[in-house]
Design an enzyme around this catalytic site. Structure first.
Site, short mmCIF file in Angstrom:
data_model
loop_
_atom_site.label_atom_id
_atom_site.label_comp_id
_atom_site.label_asym_id
_atom_site.label_seq_id
_atom_site.Cartn_x
_atom_site.Cartn_y
_atom_site.Cartn_z
CB ALA A 69 43.95 44.41 38.79
CD GLN A 179 40.13 48.76 32.13
OE1 GLN A 179 40.60 48.92 31.00
NE2 GLN A 179 39.40 47.71 32.44
CB SER A 197 45.26 43.19 35.54
OG SER A 197 44.89 41.87 35.24
CG HIS A 199 43.18 39.70 32.30
ND1 HIS A 199 41.94 39.99 31.77
CD2 HIS A 199 43.13 40.05 33.60
CE1 HIS A 199 41.17 40.49 32.73
NE2 HIS A 199 41.87 40.52 33.85
CB THR A 235 55.88 28.75 43.88
OG1 THR A 235 56.07 27.87 44.98
CG2 THR A 235 56.92 28.47 42.82
CB CYS A 320 33.98 42.51 37.25
SG CYS A 320 35.53 42.47 36.40
#
Lengths: 374, 391
Positions: A69, A179, A197, A199, A235, A320
């Site tokens: 993200a 979120q 995102s 994860h 890739t 973060c």
């Protein structure tokens, strides 16, 4: 172990990890290669992308894969700013945003863009009147997240879109939905760009999505574009993409019941923490997955580390930016005992009632211990 | 009051003694579409009824079935008493929003004592009395409520959805479609299916001059036609040697003419072998050099097989419209070269001459044609979903 930091990151589901391993082994070809190994990889890539586009209810060509993200946010903001700077250099955002949005905006300010931030009301919602007053003729971009990562505030994207259109319908609307995915029903109808995102939804780390409406043109962040990577060079990481598609399918199949389950856990937790010693910052305008509270008399870092002794894992504000005081809460209240002592407990449908009850017990135990020491 | 689907037959209603043959095919088509749902089909000479718990899902799936004129959501009343018809009519309409309405009755059960017009009037009066703020409009009503009085039951309905018309797939037997990856041939296939033809496909490829992606594109096109009820095989012909031979040894501007003559010869053999009664293709008068009337004649010269060209008289834009409607356009425009675009002469002949063709073709090594049949790849459509286990 009691893991209650699911909004920082989630564990990868076994079935998803299986796909990751098998695709890595079985599909060695680069989807950009024209030989049969490449064609085979491309076939799977298209299939995975189709699955994702159906879940998000958008066109297959509107999915851009990124590393996560933060990259999606950077691509969206810089991509719009640099592509459309001739039309204007004004951007509007909010204090609800993730660091990857706020810091990109700071960078854009250094590049000569002007950024205005909408104020928050005491309930954590964006002050829509103020937002409206910020949008100008030279505004090119509005970026407001769908769900705030720290306290869990949801934003009314539909209303925000209407406000934008009323003032300047040329404005591009980006929303960080990292979120929101898996926690609410995601709707791309009102936005031009959206970040996701993997994860946060039980897929491996290192894969994200930028939804880019067909109507919007942006400057790529990473060049080296190919047929399979039309807006972001590189890739295509097939094992990650397939894992994400699978994780999103599993997420989507059980979305309603998972949200319901987490709402019950949330109620259990909030009732258990109903005490004057602390202040609960999350309210009924938040997703049930995130409970943010202020410890008032104890430093949040100390508390988070103290809980670790009992193998309980939670966060100070968002993972973060753990060592700074909360920008969101600062915008909501001036009370320093509240905006400097916040912690975030984030839940999952994998969380059990037993874990919540145990957490509440240890919470008070640690709280009293730390208070006594002080 | 049971909610069910009532199917009105399409053009097969023009059939007499063999109507049942058509209806049986329609039942088969419908059964294929409803796979996985819980349902029961009842049919007679005029109507078909589908009993299911998921009426709307079934309705959605049947919108692509040929042979259906109209699908209606009907309410079945077992009690044909006029009072009960009135009460049910009010029940059916009370939560629907409309301003004007009309009731129409048809009585296939002529032993029913009240005449159709009187039934309409009585039911209409009852609706007017029981639902507020509505009026009757016999010319242009918001809602037309049909009362169908039949021997076994009475049916009420006001929600109608257009069917695809045409004939049920398979009723006209099998044909072989020459399928390229382009826009036209798949549309020609769709139009043929609409007339009750079931299709197998022949695709000519020139690996390594053409790619596997081009083949996959053709497979997706054939798969798209499965949405309209066609189940069949794709015969993939390796055309490389023939094309190379023509390119190296024969008159350049006639290259496409020779190529197409070879394709027709191969298609005819496949058609015979699989029991297809015709060959169908997407040829369109004048679209390209190989589709002028003289070119078509020169190519057709190799076979007596019926060649059907559903698009012969269409404009390109009309073809594109159909392609978009049936969802093949976006696949067709994917940029992979097919065997017709790889070897193209600079100036293809527009009016090929048969005597030139015949003398030039003496150079051709016809043994190459026989070899081709040994490496035909046979792919079933709908193809099984691949790679699902990873997702």
């Amino acid at each position: 172990m009691i893991y209650l930091d699911y909004s920082a990151t989630t564990p990868v589901i076994d079935e998803v990890l299986d796909s990751y391993v098998h695709v890595t082994k079985d599909f060695i070809g680069n989807a950009n290669s024209i030989h049969s190994l490449g064609v085979r990889s491309k076939e799977l890539l298209l299939k995975a992308t189709k699955q994702i586009s159906e879940i998000l209810n958008c066109d297959i060509n509107e999915i851009v894969y990124t590393s996560g993200a933060s990259e999606s946010n950077s691509t969206a903001l810089k991509g719009v700013a640099f592509k459309h700077c001739k039309k204007g250099k004004h951007i509007v955002s909010s204090p609800l945003e993730h660091k990857s949005v706020l810091e990109t905006l700071k960078y854009l300010e250094m590049c000569g863009f002007e950024v205005s931030y909408a104020k928050l009301m005491p309930n954590g919602q964006i002050d829509l009147k103020h937002l409206e007053s910020l949008i100008r003729d030279d505004t090119i971009l509005v970026s407001i997240c769908a769900v705030n990562s720290e306290v869990g505030y949801k934003s009314p994207l539909k209303t925000i879109r209407q406000i934008i259109n009323k003032k300047n319908s040329n404005v591009i609307f980006h929303s960080d939905m990292t979120q929101a995915l898996g926690k609410t029903k995601v709707n791309l109808y009102d936005v031009d760009l959206a970040s996701f995102s993997g994860h946060k939804v039980y897929a491996p780390k290192g894969i994200g999505i930028l939804y880019k409406s067909k109507k919007v043109i942006i400057e790529p962040l990473i060049w080296g574009l190919t047929e399979n990577a039309k807006f972001r060079g590189g890739t295509p990481p097939l094992p990650l993409i397939v894992s994400l598609a699978k994780a999103m399918r599993i997420m989507n199949e059980n979305l309603d019941s998972n949200i319901k389950k987490v709402a019950q856990l949330n109620e259990l937790l909030i009732n258990g923490l109903n005490d004057d010693k602390i202040h609960i910052n999350s309210n009924n305008l938040c997703v049930p997955h995130i409970v943010n509270l202020s410890l008032k008399s104890i430093r949040s870092e100390t508390f988070v580390r103290a809980l670790e002794k009992y193998e309980i894992y939670i966060s100070t504000n968002s993972a973060c930016s753990s060592l700074e005081s909360s920008t969101v809460l600062k915008s909501v209240t001036d009370d320093k005992t509240i905006n400097t002592t916040s912690i975030r407990i984030s839940l999952s449908h994998f969380t059990t009632k037993l874990e919540i009850n145990e957490f509440i017990r240890i919470f008070y135990k640690v709280y009293d211990e730390l208070l006594f020491k002080k | 009051m049971e909610k069910l689907l009532l199917i009105k037959y399409g053009e097969l209603t023009t059939k007499g003694d063999n109507r049942n043959y058509f209806i049986c095919f329609l039942v088969k088509s419908i059964e294929n579409k409803l796979l996985g749902l819980n349902y029961k089909i009842e049919k007679d000479y005029y109507r078909m009824f589908i009993h299911t718990d998921d009426v709307y899902e079934a309705l959605n799936r049947l919108k692509n079935v040929f042979g259906i004129h109209e699908i209606v959501i009907a309410y079945k009343l077992n009690d044909s008493n006029i009072d009960s018809i009135c009460t049910s009519a009010v029940d059916v309409l009370k939560n629907v929003s409309f301003n004007t309405f009309k009731v129409e009755t048809n009585r296939s059960d002529k032993s029913y004592k009240i005449k159709s017009n009187d039934v309409s009037r009585t039911v209409g009066a009852s609706i007017l009395k029981n639902i507020n703020n509505i009026t009757v409009d016999v010319h242009n009503p918001d809602i037309l409520l049909n009362v169908e009085i039949r021997k076994e039951a009475v049916y009420l309905y006001y929600e109608r959805y257009a069917g695809m018309n045409g004939y049920p797939v398979g009723t006209m037997g099998k044909a072989l479609l020459m399928l390229s990856g382009g826009i036209d041939s798949v549309v020609a296939g769709y139009l043929s299916i609409k007339r009750g033809v079931s299709l197998d496909f022949v695709y000519f490829e020139s690996i390594p001059h053409t790619s596997l992606e081009a083949r996959n594109k053709v497979i997706s096109l054939a798969n798209t036609l499965c949405n309209y009820g066609n189940i069949g095989h794709i015969y993939v012909v390796n055309f490389t040697k023939i094309q190379e031979y023509i390119y190296k040894n024969m008159k350049g501007e006639y290259l496409i003419t020779f190529m197409r003559r070879m394709m027709y010869r191969i298609a005819e053999k496949i058609a015979e072998k699989i029991g297809a009664n015709a060959i169908i293709n997407g040829e369109n008068i004048g679209q390209v050099a190989s589709q002028t009337l003289t070119s078509i004649k020169a190519v057709n010269d190799v076979t007596n097989y019926p060649i059907i060209r559903p698009l012969a008289t269409y404009d390109k834009l009309e073809i594109i419209d159909v392609a978009k409607k049936i969802g093949t356009y976006n696949i067709s425009i994917l940029p992979y070269e097919d065997c017709c675009t790889v070897f193209v002469p600079k100036h293809p002949v527009i009016n090929p001459k048969l005597d030139v063709i015949h003398s030039e073709e003496e150079k051709f090594d016809f043994a190459l044609l026989d070899q081709i049949f040994e490496d035909i790849i046979n792919i079933e459509v709908p193809t099984k979903e691949r790679h699902n286990e990873y997702l």
